[in-house]
Every structure is written in structure tokens, then in C-alpha cells.
Design a protein around this motif. Structure first.
Motif, PDB file in Angstrom:
ATOM      1  N   GLU A 193      54.943  -9.706 -89.916  1.00 57.32           N
ATOM      2  CA  GLU A 193      53.943  -9.195 -88.969  1.00 57.32           C
ATOM      3  C   GLU A 193      54.563  -8.187 -88.013  1.00 57.32           C
ATOM      4  N   SER A 194      55.837  -8.373 -87.691  1.00 58.70           N
ATOM      5  CA  SER A 194      56.477  -7.594 -86.629  1.00 58.70           C
ATOM      6  C   SER A 194      57.312  -6.451 -87.192  1.00 58.70           C
ATOM      7  N   LEU A 195      57.491  -5.419 -86.360  1.00 56.30           N
ATOM      8  CA  LEU A 195      58.330  -4.283 -86.739  1.00 56.30           C
ATOM      9  C   LEU A 195      58.695  -3.512 -85.475  1.00 56.30           C
ATOM     10  N   THR A 196      59.987  -3.184 -85.332  1.00 58.25           N
ATOM     11  CA  THR A 196      60.433  -2.419 -84.169  1.00 58.25           C
ATOM     12  C   THR A 196      61.731  -1.705 -84.497  1.00 58.25           C
ATOM     13  N   ILE A 197      61.977  -0.578 -83.820  1.00 58.49           N
ATOM     14  CA  ILE A 197      63.183   0.221 -84.017  1.00 58.49           C
ATOM     15  C   ILE A 197      63.875   0.384 -82.663  1.00 58.49           C
ATOM     16  N   THR A 198      65.193   0.282 -82.656  1.00 56.52           N
ATOM     17  CA  THR A 198      65.946   0.436 -81.415  1.00 56.52           C
ATOM     18  C   THR A 198      65.847   1.884 -80.912  1.00 56.52           C
ATOM     19  N   PRO A 199      65.998   2.091 -79.607  1.00 58.00           N
ATOM     20  CA  PRO A 199      65.875   3.447 -79.054  1.00 58.00           C
ATOM     21  C   PRO A 199      66.810   4.470 -79.681  1.00 58.00           C
ATOM     22  N   ASP A 200      68.000   4.043 -80.134  1.00 56.55           N
ATOM     23  CA  ASP A 200      68.924   4.994 -80.751  1.00 56.55           C
ATOM     24  C   ASP A 200      68.602   5.259 -82.219  1.00 56.55           C
ATOM     25  N   GLN A 201      67.531   4.629 -82.728  1.00 58.62           N
ATOM     26  CA  GLN A 201      67.039   4.853 -84.087  1.00 58.62           C
ATOM     27  C   GLN A 201      68.011   4.359 -85.173  1.00 58.62           C
ATOM     28  N   LYS A 202      68.962   3.514 -84.798  1.00 59.81           N
ATOM     29  CA  LYS A 202      69.961   3.063 -85.766  1.00 59.81           C
ATOM     30  C   LYS A 202      69.580   1.767 -86.464  1.00 59.81           C
ATOM     31  N   HIS A 203      68.717   0.973 -85.837  1.00 60.93           N
ATOM     32  CA  HIS A 203      68.387  -0.330 -86.416  1.00 60.93           C
ATOM     33  C   HIS A 203      66.885  -0.602 -86.362  1.00 60.93           C
ATOM     34  N   LEU A 204      66.417  -1.227 -87.412  1.00 64.52           N
ATOM     35  CA  LEU A 204      65.023  -1.683 -87.499  1.00 64.52           C
ATOM     36  C   LEU A 204      65.033  -3.193 -87.622  1.00 64.52           C
ATOM     37  N   PHE A 205      64.079  -3.829 -86.952  1.00 64.89           N
ATOM     38  CA  PHE A 205      63.967  -5.283 -86.997  1.00 64.89           C
ATOM     39  C   PHE A 205      62.553  -5.687 -87.407  1.00 64.89           C
ATOM     40  N   THR A 206      62.480  -6.714 -88.218  1.00 65.38           N
ATOM     41  CA  THR A 206      61.222  -7.384 -88.500  1.00 65.38           C
ATOM     42  C   THR A 206      61.487  -8.878 -88.429  1.00 65.38           C
ATOM     43  N   ALA A 207      60.458  -9.687 -88.572  1.00 69.11           N
ATOM     44  CA  ALA A 207      60.635 -11.138 -88.540  1.00 69.11           C
ATOM     45  C   ALA A 207      59.499 -11.800 -89.303  1.00 69.11           C
ATOM     46  N   THR A 208      59.779 -12.961 -89.848  1.00 66.28           N
ATOM     47  CA  THR A 208      58.714 -13.748 -90.462  1.00 66.28           C
ATOM     48  C   THR A 208      57.881 -14.381 -89.358  1.00 66.28           C
ATOM     49  N   GLU A 209      56.598 -14.463 -89.586  1.00 62.21           N
ATOM     50  CA  GLU A 209      55.720 -15.061 -88.579  1.00 62.21           C
ATOM     51  C   GLU A 209      55.931 -16.567 -88.483  1.00 62.21           C
ATOM     52  N   ASN A 210      56.277 -17.178 -89.601  1.00 61.52           N
ATOM     53  CA  ASN A 210      56.590 -18.609 -89.674  1.00 61.52           C
ATOM     54  C   ASN A 210      57.818 -18.782 -90.566  1.00 61.52           C
ATOM     55  N   ALA A 211      58.217 -20.019 -90.751  1.00 61.24           N
ATOM     56  CA  ALA A 211      59.398 -20.314 -91.557  1.00 61.24           C
ATOM     57  C   ALA A 211      59.207 -19.921 -93.023  1.00 61.24           C
ATOM     58  N   LEU A 212      60.295 -19.470 -93.657  1.00 55.99           N
ATOM     59  CA  LEU A 212      60.295 -19.388 -95.108  1.00 55.99           C
ATOM     60  C   LEU A 212      60.119 -20.795 -95.664  1.00 55.99           C
ATOM     61  N   ILE A 213      59.604 -20.895 -96.867  1.00 55.38           N
ATOM     62  CA  ILE A 213      59.342 -22.214 -97.456  1.00 55.38           C
ATOM     63  C   ILE A 213      60.611 -23.072 -97.466  1.00 55.38           C
ATOM     64  N   GLN A 214      61.755 -22.451 -97.808  1.00 57.18           N
ATOM     65  CA  GLN A 214      63.009 -23.199 -97.911  1.00 57.18           C
ATOM     66  C   GLN A 214      63.695 -23.414 -96.572  1.00 57.18           C
ATOM     67  N   ASP A 215      63.072 -22.918 -95.490  1.00 58.12           N
ATOM     68  CA  ASP A 215      63.683 -23.054 -94.166  1.00 58.12           C
ATOM     69  C   ASP A 215      63.080 -24.160 -93.316  1.00 58.12           C
ATOM     70  N   GLY A 216      61.877 -24.613 -93.649  1.00 61.12           N
ATOM     71  CA  GLY A 216      61.262 -25.649 -92.833  1.00 61.12           C
ATOM     72  C   GLY A 216      59.755 -25.557 -92.837  1.00 61.12           C
ATOM     73  N   LEU A 217      59.129 -26.318 -91.949  1.00 57.45           N
ATOM     74  CA  LEU A 217      57.679 -26.412 -91.907  1.00 57.45           C
ATOM     75  C   LEU A 217      57.063 -25.224 -91.190  1.00 57.45           C
ATOM     76  N   ALA A 218      55.846 -24.910 -91.588  1.00 53.38           N
ATOM     77  CA  ALA A 218      55.048 -23.965 -90.814  1.00 53.38           C
ATOM     78  C   ALA A 218      54.664 -24.632 -89.502  1.00 53.38           C
ATOM     79  N   ALA A 219      54.276 -23.826 -88.518  1.00 54.27           N
ATOM     80  CA  ALA A 219      53.917 -24.367 -87.210  1.00 54.27           C
ATOM     81  C   ALA A 219      52.744 -25.328 -87.320  1.00 54.27           C
ATOM     82  N   LYS A 220      52.822 -26.399 -86.571  1.00 54.46           N
ATOM     83  CA  LYS A 220      51.753 -27.399 -86.501  1.00 54.46           C
ATOM     84  C   LYS A 220      51.519 -27.729 -85.024  1.00 54.46           C
ATOM     85  N   PRO A 221      50.418 -28.411 -84.709  1.00 55.98           N
ATOM     86  CA  PRO A 221      50.219 -28.805 -83.316  1.00 55.98           C
ATOM     87  C   PRO A 221      51.426 -29.542 -82.761  1.00 55.98           C
TER      88      PRO A 221
END
Length: 394
Positions: A193-221
Motif C-alpha cells: 500500500e505504501s511508497l516513498t522516496i528519500t529526499p536525496d532520491q537514493k532510496h525507495l521504501f514500501t511496506a506490506t500492509e499486514n504480515a506475510l503469510i509466513q511471518d505471522g497473523l493478520a491484524a485482529k481485534p
């Protein structure tokens, strides 16, 4: 002793040059070093009218936004999967000239259809565009969540603003890709869902909105979820690091419908030293809970070589640092499905604007909502001046 004498009898110009270089390095670090958010003020909101159309497209599904300082324009990506119109981004003007956002202060002024590498529109259902980040080359990177259920991979691609044509595709590490057995990769609709670039234009970042399947549970109450931040080197266009981001547990309030969703929909790079704003959004059964955090990668473990967090002692992994900046529920505003954020124009008093935008899901019960804030940002130079001059004001 002769060596010492030679050193101390060097031409004075050399000592002068060394002094200048030292001062320049110190000054550069003070100007470009890590920044901190010392305050945030709400300065207004507006919403688009229901069913707003522009150039024969329905304006909606705005899931990410980025700001073009040079042209004073904003670009917002729609997550329409081709059901209302072809995949597209909108160009917006946002009027903050009076230091606040008034009703009607946001207007669309352009729409750009996204084209693949063959100069064709994307097939309906094959793309779920969610994040957008502007480069200094008149291009934008855009992320798609794909469709895990149909084994359609997520992507991060670069597009020309002039034509909307795809010109670059970044490689996605295998651990993020869904497999036939449903044992690995992104969860459906909970990916990039996310996307951003550092001011110096050298790095781009994204992230998973929730855990990968092999990393753990999706968010719950009352239970958060372990997301992965993925860092790319834009000099090589290769992924190079990953970090653990743990979302906050959220308690539903009067959850009559039984529906619940929570996660990390956007990141915003503040500097080149690994400091961000993060947006966490939850649907709690009765409205939305929206949180803004200050985030730092300092001290966080690089987990790129860990394919599954469930296969290791994840409690020993140092996640990114988080500090709550604002709980938007404290505002006197009826919140919608806020998914995108960007730094905006400088306000009349010289402070920095922050813009948030909501995805209305093309639902008649929801709105495309734009919120504006004033950030009080402190650079290392400002902090140094405050140390020596307590009454110093920007």
C-alpha cells in the motif's frame, strides 16, 4: 622531531583549507541531518462531491498521494482495478495560500492513464495500484498489491508523468510473492500500500500492509501484525534491506457488523537517515481509527535474510522505533478511510504542510476526504540554535 616540525611548518593555506572543510562538513550535517517533528496542528479538511467525474472518469479510490514542489501540483493514485475506468492517476491542486484548507480547496486538473511496457492499458483486475512516489525525473513510482488469490504478483513500477507509460520494473524478493499452496507471500489486499522516496532520491521504501503469510497473523481485534518494510537502492534498482514494523493493537468499538481491518497503508520519508511518518488505519466496526507515528530505522535489525519470522525467535528481532505523533480520533472530524499522506507546500508562515487523503472505495456511504496539517519540523541546526538560544523561534 623533524617530522613534527615539518607538520607544524606546513603552509597556512593547508590549515585554512582543512578548517573550511571541517566547518563545511559540520554545516552540511546540520542542514541535511535527521529531522524531528516537534508539533502538528490541524488546519482544515474538504471532501469531493459524491460521484465527482473528471474527464469522463469517476474520481475516487485515492489511495496514495505525492507532491511536486517544482510545479506545485499533487499526484494521487486511484486503486480502481479497471472497473470504473482504466488504471490512472489524478493531478490535483490544493489551495493552502491562506494557511488552511477550506471546503472546495482541492480540485482535479488532470488525469493520466497508466500504460504498460507495450504502451497498452492494464487489463481490468490485473492491477491494484495503491502507492505513489514522485522522482526528480518527472516520473512516479507506483505500487500494486496484485491479487494473491489469483496468484497475480504485486509490483513496483516507474511511469512517465508525460505519457503514463511504464519504463522501469523493480524486482520483488521471492518471499513476498504468493505461491500455489498459500503458504508464502502477501495476503490478498494487504500488500504494498505504501511508497516513498528519500529526499536525496537514493532510496525507495514500501511496506506490506499486514504480515506475510509466513511471518505471522493478520491484524485482529486487540492484536497487531508484523509488517515488513522493504528498502530499494535506486542507484541499482535492487532491494537491499528489510525491517520489521509492528502495528498497534486496536480495540473495536461497538462492532455490530463484526468486520475489522487494520494495517499500515502508507509511509513518508522525512530525511535521508531513515526517519519517516507512518500511517496506521483501522476499521473498527463503528468508524475509523487513524494514527500518525514518527518512525526511525536506527537500531532496527535488517531481516532480508530471514524468509519466515515464524521460523526464528522473532522476539529477538529489533523492530523499527515508533513514537505516536497524533491520534486523529482526537480531532473534531468525522474520519473516513485515510490511506495516503505526503508533505505538501510551505505555508505562509514558513512551516511545512502535511496532506492526508482517503480512499472512498467508490462506495456511496464514503467520501474522498482530504485533511491538512501544519508540521513543526526541527532540523539539527534548529535544535542546536535552541540549545544556545532558548528563546529562538523559526
Amino acid at each position: 622531531m623533524q617530522l613534527m616540525r615539518k607538520i607544524f611548518t606546513l603552509p597556512r593555506i593547508i590549515y585554512f583549507v582543512i578548517s573550511i572543510l571541517t566547518i563545511s562538513l559540520l554545516f552540511t550535517n546540520l542542514i541535511t541531518g535527521p529531522i524531528e517533528i516537534s508539533g502538528i496542528d490541524f488546519i482544515g479538511e474538504t471532501s469531493f462531491i459524491k460521484g465527482l467525474t473528471f474527464q469522463k472518469t469517476e474520481v475516487g479510490g485515492l489511495s496514495g498521494i505525492t507532491y511536486d514542489t517544482k510545479n506545485e501540483l499533487y499526484y494521487a493514485i486511484s486503486d480502481d482495478r479497471g472497473q470504473k475506468a482504466n488504471a490512472r492517476l489524478y493531478t490535483l491542486k490544493i489551495d493552502l495560500s491562506k494557511g488552511s484548507l477550506k471546503n472546495g480547496g482541492v480540485v482535479p486538473v488532470g488525469v493520466t492513464t497508466l500504460l504498460n511496457e507495450n504502451n497498452q492499458t492494464f487489463s481490468p483486475g490485473k492491477i491494484d495500484t495503491e502507492g505513489i512516489a514522485l522522482t526528480n525525473k518527472a516520473t512516479v513510482f507506483i505500487s500494486s498489491e496484485g491479487d494473491a488469490g489469483r496468484l497475480i504478483n504485486p509490483f513496483i513500477k516507474e511511469f512517465l508523468l508525460s505519457s503514463g507509460k511504464e519504463i522501469t520494473t523493480l524486482p520483488i524478493p521471492k518471499k513476498f510473492l504468493p505461491d500455489n499452496n498459500g503458504q508464502q507471500g502477501i495476503r490478498n489486499n494487504l500488500a504494498f500500500e505504501s511508497l516513498t522516496i528519500t529526499p536525496d532520491q537514493k532510496h525507495l521504501f514500501t511496506a506490506t500492509e499486514n504480515a506475510l503469510i509466513q511471518d505471522g497473523l493478520a491484524a485482529k481485534p486487540k492484536i497487531g501484525t508484523p509488517c515488513r518494510i522493504l528498502q530499494y537502492n535506486l542507484l541499482t534498482n535492487q532491494p537491499e534491506k528489510e525491517f520489521l514494523y509492528q502495528t498497534e493493537p486496536v480495540t473495536p468499538f461497538l462492532n455490530i457488523t463484526g468486520k475489522f481491518a487494520s494495517g499500515l497503508p502508507d509511509l513518508l520519508a522525512l530525511d535521508n537517515q531513515g526517519h519517516f511518518l507512518s500511517l496506521e488505519r483501522s476499521f473498527t466496526g463503528l468508524g475509523f481509527a487513524i494514527f500518525l507515528f514518527q518512525v526511525s530505522l536506527e537500531g532496527a535489525d535488517d531481516i532480508r535474510n530471514i524468509d519466515s519470522l515464524l521460523a526464528v525467535e522473532s522476539k529477538k528481532i529489533k523492530p523499527v522505533q515508533k513514537k505516536l505523533l497524533l491520534d486523529l480520533r482526537t480531532l473534531d472530524v468525522l474520519l473516513d478511510n485515510i490511506e495516503g499522506l505526503t508533505l505538501g507546500s510551505k505555508l505562509p508562515d514558513g512551516q511545512q504542510a502535511l496532506i492526508l487523503v482517503s480512499d472512498n472505495n467508490f462506495n456511496s456511504l464514503q467520501r474522498t476526504q482530504i485533511l491538512a496539517f501544519k508540521l513543526k519540523i526541527e532540523t539539527p541546526l534548529i535544535r542546536l540554535l535552541r540549545r544556545f538560544f532558548p528563546n529562538f523561534k523559526r
